[in-house]
Design a protein around this motif. Structure first.
Motif, short mmCIF file in Angstrom:
data_model
loop_
_atom_site.label_atom_id
_atom_site.label_comp_id
_atom_site.label_asym_id
_atom_site.label_seq_id
_atom_site.Cartn_x
_atom_site.Cartn_y
_atom_site.Cartn_z
N VAL A 1 101.54 -20.91 54.14
CA VAL A 1 102.05 -22.21 53.70
C VAL A 1 103.21 -21.97 52.72
CG1 VAL A 1 101.50 -24.38 52.55
CG2 VAL A 1 99.75 -23.23 53.92
N ALA B 1 97.41 -23.42 60.08
CA ALA B 1 98.26 -22.49 59.33
C ALA B 1 97.50 -21.28 58.83
CB ALA B 1 98.89 -23.20 58.14
N VAL C 1 104.28 -25.13 57.22
CA VAL C 1 103.18 -24.23 57.61
C VAL C 1 103.65 -23.28 58.72
CG1 VAL C 1 101.36 -25.83 56.93
CG2 VAL C 1 102.28 -25.94 59.26
#
Length: 199
Positions: free
Chosen positions: A151, A148, A114
Motif C-alpha cells: 500500500v 493488496a 494498492v
C-alpha cells in the motif's frame, strides 16, 4: 439425535464463516518513508513509528513526538507499506501527527494506492485528515475495497509548517489469508460426514 448434531455443526460452521468474514486489524510488517527526520536518535521521528504502536493505547494516540514520524524536508511525502501477505482491504486507520510543538505539521490531503507486486499501483482512495489536538486522539478511518500486499500513501500537503508527519497507520481486511482454507476444510468434512451417514 444425529440431526441435532448436524444442525449444531451447521450453526458452528456458519458462525465460523461469519467470524472469518469479519474485519481484522492488519499491522504492516514493514514501511519505507520517502523522507524521515531521525537525527536525534535511532527511533526519533522514524518511519517505523507509524507501524510499531508506540504512543498508541486503547485506540488513542498520545502527543509525544518521539512516537511519531516526520519528514526531514518538505510538506509532501510517500509511505510504502508491506502488509506481509495479500489481503482484501476494507479500511485504513490513520492517526495524524499529534505533537503540540507544531500541530500544523500533520498531513492533510492524501491519496492511497494498492499493489500486489510493489511495482504497479492503482489508486483506490483520496482523502483528507483533520489536524491533531496534542492530546489523546482516535484514528480517522476510511473505507477501502482493494486486494493488496503493498500500500502506498502519498501525502500531498500538510496543515502548515515546513514538514509533514503522522503518528500511526494500520489497516482492516477480510478475511485473513488462512481463514478461507480452514473454512473450506470444515465445510468439506461436514459434507463428507453427511454423505457417509446417508449411505
Amino acid at each position: 439425535m444425529f440431526r441435532m448434531f448436524v444442525s449444531s455443526v451447521i450453526v458452528a460452521t456458519a458462525i465460523a464463516a461469519a467470524s472469518a468474514a469479519s474485519a481484522t486489524v492488519i499491522t504492516p510488517v514493514g514501511v519505507t518513508a520517502s523522507s524521515e527526520w531521525g537525527i536525534w536518535g535511532p527511533t526519533h521521528y522514524r518511519g517505523i513509528n507509524v507501524i510499531n504502536g508506540s504512543g498508541l493505547e486503547a485506540g488513542l494516540h498520545d502527543g509525544d513526538f518521539n512516537n511519531m514520524w516526520l519528514t526531514w524536508e518538505g510538506t509532501s511525502a510517500t509511505l510504502d507499506f508491506d502488509l506481509g501477505a495479500d489481503y482484501q482491504l476494507t479500511g485504513i486507520n490513520i492517526w495524524n501527527y499529534n505533537s503540540d510543538i507544531e500541530l500544523e505539521r500533520g498531513a492533510q490531503d492524501f491519496v492511497l494506492s494498492v499493489s500486489l507486486d510493489g511495482v504497479g499501483y492503482s489508486q483506490i482512495l483520496a482523502g483528507s485528515l483533520s489536524m491533531g489536538t496534542g492530546g489523546l486522539i482516535p484514528a480517522e478511518s476510511f473505507a477501502l475495497d482493494g486486494l493488496a500486499r503493498y500500500v502506498r500513501l502519498d501525502i500531498l500537503n500538510n496543515h502548515g509548517g515546513a514538514w509533514v508527519g503522522l503518528s500511526e497507520v494500520n489497516f482492516t481486511a477480510v478475511p485473513e489469508p488462512a481463514a478461507l482454507p480452514l473454512l473450506g476444510a470444515g465445510v468439506g468434512l461436514l459434507g463428507l460426514s453427511l454423505r457417509r451417514r446417508r449411505a
